[in-house]
Design an enzyme around this catalytic site. Structure first.
Site, PDB file in Angstrom:
ATOM      1  N   ASP A 116       0.823  -1.220   0.000  1.00  0.00           N
ATOM      2  CA  ASP A 116       0.000   0.000   0.000  1.00  0.00           C
ATOM      3  C   ASP A 116       0.857   1.269   0.000  1.00  0.00           C
ATOM      4  O   ASP A 116       0.367   2.360  -0.266  1.00  0.00           O
ATOM      5  CB  ASP A 116      -0.966   0.007   1.199  1.00  0.00           C
ATOM      6  CG  ASP A 116      -0.271  -0.050   2.559  1.00  0.00           C
ATOM      7  OD1 ASP A 116       0.972  -0.137   2.612  1.00  0.00           O
ATOM      8  OD2 ASP A 116      -0.993  -0.009   3.583  1.00  0.00           O
ATOM      9  N   LYS A 133       9.069  -0.273  -5.299  1.00  0.00           N
ATOM     10  CA  LYS A 133       7.904  -1.153  -5.451  1.00  0.00           C
ATOM     11  C   LYS A 133       6.944  -0.564  -6.500  1.00  0.00           C
ATOM     12  O   LYS A 133       6.375  -1.292  -7.305  1.00  0.00           O
ATOM     13  CB  LYS A 133       7.178  -1.348  -4.116  1.00  0.00           C
ATOM     14  CG  LYS A 133       7.920  -2.174  -3.091  1.00  0.00           C
ATOM     15  CD  LYS A 133       8.191  -3.614  -3.509  1.00  0.00           C
ATOM     16  CE  LYS A 133       6.967  -4.488  -3.528  1.00  0.00           C
ATOM     17  NZ  LYS A 133       7.320  -5.923  -3.749  1.00  0.00           N
TER      18      LYS A 133
HETATM   19  P1  NAD Z   1      11.119 -10.246   3.761  1.00  0.00           P
HETATM   20  O1  NAD Z   1      12.165  -9.198   3.743  1.00  0.00           O
HETATM   21  O2  NAD Z   1      10.773 -10.920   5.031  1.00  0.00           O
HETATM   22  O3  NAD Z   1      11.522 -11.415   2.732  1.00  0.00           O
HETATM   23  C1  NAD Z   1      12.067 -11.137   1.468  1.00  0.00           C
HETATM   24  C2  NAD Z   1      12.604 -12.445   0.886  1.00  0.00           C
HETATM   25  O4  NAD Z   1      13.110 -12.183  -0.416  1.00  0.00           O
HETATM   26  C3  NAD Z   1      13.765 -13.028   1.718  1.00  0.00           C
HETATM   27  O5  NAD Z   1      13.588 -14.429   1.858  1.00  0.00           O
HETATM   28  C4  NAD Z   1      14.992 -12.720   0.865  1.00  0.00           C
HETATM   29  O6  NAD Z   1      16.039 -13.673   1.012  1.00  0.00           O
HETATM   30  C5  NAD Z   1      14.401 -12.762  -0.544  1.00  0.00           C
HETATM   31  N1  NAD Z   1      15.183 -11.973  -1.493  1.00  0.00           N
HETATM   32  C6  NAD Z   1      15.623 -10.686  -1.325  1.00  0.00           C
HETATM   33  N2  NAD Z   1      16.347 -10.314  -2.407  1.00  0.00           N
HETATM   34  C7  NAD Z   1      16.342 -11.378  -3.269  1.00  0.00           C
HETATM   35  C8  NAD Z   1      16.901 -11.601  -4.549  1.00  0.00           C
HETATM   36  N3  NAD Z   1      17.635 -10.652  -5.169  1.00  0.00           N
HETATM   37  N4  NAD Z   1      16.692 -12.786  -5.150  1.00  0.00           N
HETATM   38  C9  NAD Z   1      15.957 -13.754  -4.530  1.00  0.00           C
HETATM   39  N5  NAD Z   1      15.427 -13.608  -3.309  1.00  0.00           N
HETATM   40  C10 NAD Z   1      15.617 -12.428  -2.695  1.00  0.00           C
HETATM   41  O7  NAD Z   1       9.846  -9.592   3.090  1.00  0.00           O
HETATM   42  P2  NAD Z   1       8.303  -9.765   3.443  1.00  0.00           P
HETATM   43  O8  NAD Z   1       7.953  -8.851   4.526  1.00  0.00           O
HETATM   44  O9  NAD Z   1       7.996 -11.216   3.536  1.00  0.00           O
HETATM   45  O10 NAD Z   1       7.659  -9.176   2.106  1.00  0.00           O
HETATM   46  C11 NAD Z   1       7.448 -10.012   0.963  1.00  0.00           C
HETATM   47  C12 NAD Z   1       6.859  -9.179  -0.167  1.00  0.00           C
HETATM   48  O11 NAD Z   1       5.625  -8.626   0.271  1.00  0.00           O
HETATM   49  C13 NAD Z   1       7.709  -8.000  -0.599  1.00  0.00           C
HETATM   50  O12 NAD Z   1       7.631  -7.898  -2.003  1.00  0.00           O
HETATM   51  C14 NAD Z   1       7.074  -6.793   0.081  1.00  0.00           C
HETATM   52  O13 NAD Z   1       7.284  -5.637  -0.679  1.00  0.00           O
HETATM   53  C15 NAD Z   1       5.623  -7.211   0.090  1.00  0.00           C
HETATM   54  N6  NAD Z   1       4.801  -6.649   1.191  1.00  0.00           N
HETATM   55  C16 NAD Z   1       5.209  -6.773   2.504  1.00  0.00           C
HETATM   56  C17 NAD Z   1       4.392  -6.303   3.530  1.00  0.00           C
HETATM   57  C18 NAD Z   1       4.787  -6.422   4.986  1.00  0.00           C
HETATM   58  O14 NAD Z   1       4.090  -5.892   5.843  1.00  0.00           O
HETATM   59  N7  NAD Z   1       5.859  -7.125   5.328  1.00  0.00           N
HETATM   60  C19 NAD Z   1       3.163  -5.707   3.211  1.00  0.00           C
HETATM   61  C20 NAD Z   1       2.780  -5.591   1.868  1.00  0.00           C
HETATM   62  C21 NAD Z   1       3.605  -6.087   0.877  1.00  0.00           C
HETATM   63  O1  DAU Z   2       2.504  -0.963   4.482  1.00  0.00           O
HETATM   64  C1  DAU Z   2       3.137  -2.120   4.017  1.00  0.00           C
HETATM   65  C2  DAU Z   2       4.606  -2.060   4.359  1.00  0.00           C
HETATM   66  O2  DAU Z   2       4.710  -2.272   5.762  1.00  0.00           O
HETATM   67  C3  DAU Z   2       5.438  -3.095   3.601  1.00  0.00           C
HETATM   68  O3  DAU Z   2       5.383  -2.810   2.235  1.00  0.00           O
HETATM   69  C4  DAU Z   2       6.887  -3.082   4.077  1.00  0.00           C
HETATM   70  O4  DAU Z   2       7.614  -4.117   3.442  1.00  0.00           O
HETATM   71  C5  DAU Z   2       6.897  -3.308   5.586  1.00  0.00           C
HETATM   72  O5  DAU Z   2       8.221  -3.224   6.063  1.00  0.00           O
HETATM   73  C6  DAU Z   2       6.010  -2.287   6.293  1.00  0.00           C
HETATM   74  O6  DAU Z   2       6.585  -0.965   6.218  1.00  0.00           O
HETATM   75  P1  DAU Z   2       6.547   0.059   7.472  1.00  0.00           P
HETATM   76  O7  DAU Z   2       7.631   1.033   7.312  1.00  0.00           O
HETATM   77  O8  DAU Z   2       5.172   0.551   7.690  1.00  0.00           O
HETATM   78  O9  DAU Z   2       6.867  -1.008   8.652  1.00  0.00           O
HETATM   79  P2  DAU Z   2       7.846  -0.934   9.924  1.00  0.00           P
HETATM   80  O10 DAU Z   2       7.546  -2.147  10.743  1.00  0.00           O
HETATM   81  O11 DAU Z   2       9.254  -0.675   9.543  1.00  0.00           O
HETATM   82  O12 DAU Z   2       7.297   0.336  10.683  1.00  0.00           O
HETATM   83  C7  DAU Z   2       5.943   0.426  11.103  1.00  0.00           C
HETATM   84  C8  DAU Z   2       5.750   1.785  11.757  1.00  0.00           C
HETATM   85  O13 DAU Z   2       6.472   1.788  13.012  1.00  0.00           O
HETATM   86  C9  DAU Z   2       6.318   2.940  10.971  1.00  0.00           C
HETATM   87  O14 DAU Z   2       5.473   4.072  11.147  1.00  0.00           O
HETATM   88  C10 DAU Z   2       7.678   3.216  11.607  1.00  0.00           C
HETATM   89  C11 DAU Z   2       7.457   2.829  13.039  1.00  0.00           C
HETATM   90  N1  DAU Z   2       8.635   2.267  13.750  1.00  0.00           N
HETATM   91  C12 DAU Z   2       9.300   1.239  13.206  1.00  0.00           C
HETATM   92  C13 DAU Z   2      10.394   0.673  13.841  1.00  0.00           C
HETATM   93  C14 DAU Z   2      11.159  -0.464  13.208  1.00  0.00           C
HETATM   94  C15 DAU Z   2       8.993   2.766  15.007  1.00  0.00           C
HETATM   95  O15 DAU Z   2       8.365   3.701  15.537  1.00  0.00           O
HETATM   96  N2  DAU Z   2      10.058   2.208  15.650  1.00  0.00           N
HETATM   97  C16 DAU Z   2      10.782   1.188  15.116  1.00  0.00           C
HETATM   98  O16 DAU Z   2      11.783   0.731  15.736  1.00  0.00           O
END
Ligand code: NAD
Ligand code: DAU
Length: 360
Positions: A137, A166
């Protein structure tokens, strides 16, 4: 038998997704997990499925066109579920170029390889093939008015190097749909939480620090809002889009669960008090006095909030795990898996591949 090529399957959402589809479809599908095992990839997340005949792990980098092409040659891939990415906003502020290489160029490599493998001589695509691009998002930018939401039609306005990379990858997928009629869907999801999340992200970081009696670093005034979704609900949404999503469409996924960061930290502390018994050191250490407001993240987006109307009305998706239940399950998982956290924070998990598959 349908073959899923899951990229980034050793990461947080990818490993939850592999568990989800293997539980749902059992031996009627085949799963190939392509992952480079960066710092975020942890194969021990998949220890329980690694011995299955219908699961295979391939260590490869999505930026390596030859390696990716070879995978498509040796496997009749039906569905690509593209998770692999650099995912952490704070890291993108320090090293944007890695995000461009993996998220933009890597996605382009994946699209080219799938197109090459699936395109027929007449320019059309083989039946039943689909590329599901997992996105975020954050591509929509930041909201201020509490009544505003991100819809699929909201113009892109990314701010961080992560969200810009992204957004670029989403545009590439859209370009393949428009130019080649490439069979793809994009999902844009809100913040996930749940088991196997790397402790650089807000929720696992706060759980780990609280249990160890460390400071709880809250950026800025702590009033930034994120829209939290239990990871299994995200996996269910992705599966529904693969099965029923209209080709070329984008679907937003989010559960209308907006919370300020400071509220999340307080809920985590209260839940730890509830789950642990009196006298447990970890319970005594998890105190609100540990909350420290620190320097804000650069370019920190104020509020995200997804309108999941399209996926709900078209595909019947709805979140099943409410936050109060999901956060309890998540904290309980981290309490039951302290060894997982130890291995992740000590860096030992990175030796898992060598132990399992032998040094390269
Ligand atoms: P993550 O960082 O936990 O995992 C990423 C994975 O990709 C890891 O296993 C890493 O080894 C692999 N990777 C990284 N670079 C690579 C490369 N060059 N070749 C092959 N593998 C590679 O990420 P996540 O939080 O599981 O997110 C997964 C996907 O979902 C991402 O595309 C992210 O943008 C999207 N997303 C995440 C969230 C969230 O809240 N975490 C929300 C919405 C969308
Ligand atoms: O919205 C989806 C996204 O959510 C994904 O696309 C990303 O991959 C994922 O990492 C996440 O991004 P955010 O930046 O929102 O997540 P993060 O957990 O890093 O931070 C969540 C919120 O908390 C953000 O407002 C920053 C704040 N934060 C984060 C950390 C790590 C803190 O206040 N303290 C912290 O130590």
């Amino acid at each position: 038998m349908k073959t899923y090529l899951v990229t980034g399957g050793a990461g947080f959402i990818g490993s939850n997704f592999i568990h989800y589809i293997l539980k749902k479809y059992g031996d009627s599908i085949r799963v190939v997990n392509l992952d480079a095992l960066t710092y975020a990839g942890n194969l021990s997340n998949l220890e329980d499925v690694s011995g299955r005949d219908n699961y295979e792990f391939i260590k490869a980098d999505i930026r390596d066109a030859e390696a990716v092409r070879e995978i498509f040659k040796t496997h009749d891939v039906d569905v690509v579920v593209h998770f692999a990415a650099e995912s952490h906003v704070d890291r993108s502020i320090r090293t944007p170029e890695v995000f461009v290489e993996t998220n933009v160029l890597g996605t382009c490599v994946m699209l080219n390889a799938a197109r090459e493998a699936w395109e027929k001589e007449d320019g059309g695509f083989k039946e039943g093939k689909k590329f599901l691009h997992v996105s975020t998002d954050e591509v929509y930018g930041s909201l201020s008015d509490p009544g505003e939401y991100f819809y699929e039609t909201t113009p892109y306005a990314p701010h961080s190097p992560y969200s810009a990379s992204k957004a670029s990858s989403d545009f590439l997928v859209k370009a393949y749909v428009d130019t080649y009629h490439f069979p793809a869907n994009i999902t844009n999801c809100s913040n996930n939480y749940g088991p196997y999340q790397f402790p650089e992200k807000l929720i696992p970081l706060m759980i780990n620090n609280a249990l160890k009696g460390r400071d709880l670093p809250v950026y800025g005034d702590g009033k930034n809002v994120r829209d939290w979704l239990y990871v299994e609900d995200h996996c269910k949404g992705i599966d529904m889009v693969i099965e029923k999503g209209r080709i070329g469409e984008t679907y937003n996924i989010g559960g209308h669960n907006e919370k300020e960061n400071i509220e999340i930290v307080r809920i985590i502390l209260d839940t730890i008090q509830e789950l642990l018994t009196q006298g447990d050191d970890r319970r005594e250490m998890a105190q609100k006095s540990r909350i420290k407001f620190i320097e804000d993240r650069k370019g920190h987006d104020r509020r995200y909030a997804i309108a999941p109307d399209k996926i709900s009305s078209e595909l019947g998706w709805k979140p099943e795990t409410m936050f109060a239940e999901g956060i309890k399950k998540t904290i309980a998982w981290y309490l039951d898996n302290e060894e997982w956290m130890e291995r992740v924070t000590s860096g030992d998990y990175q030796n898992y591949y060598d132990r399992m598959y032998g040094a390269e």
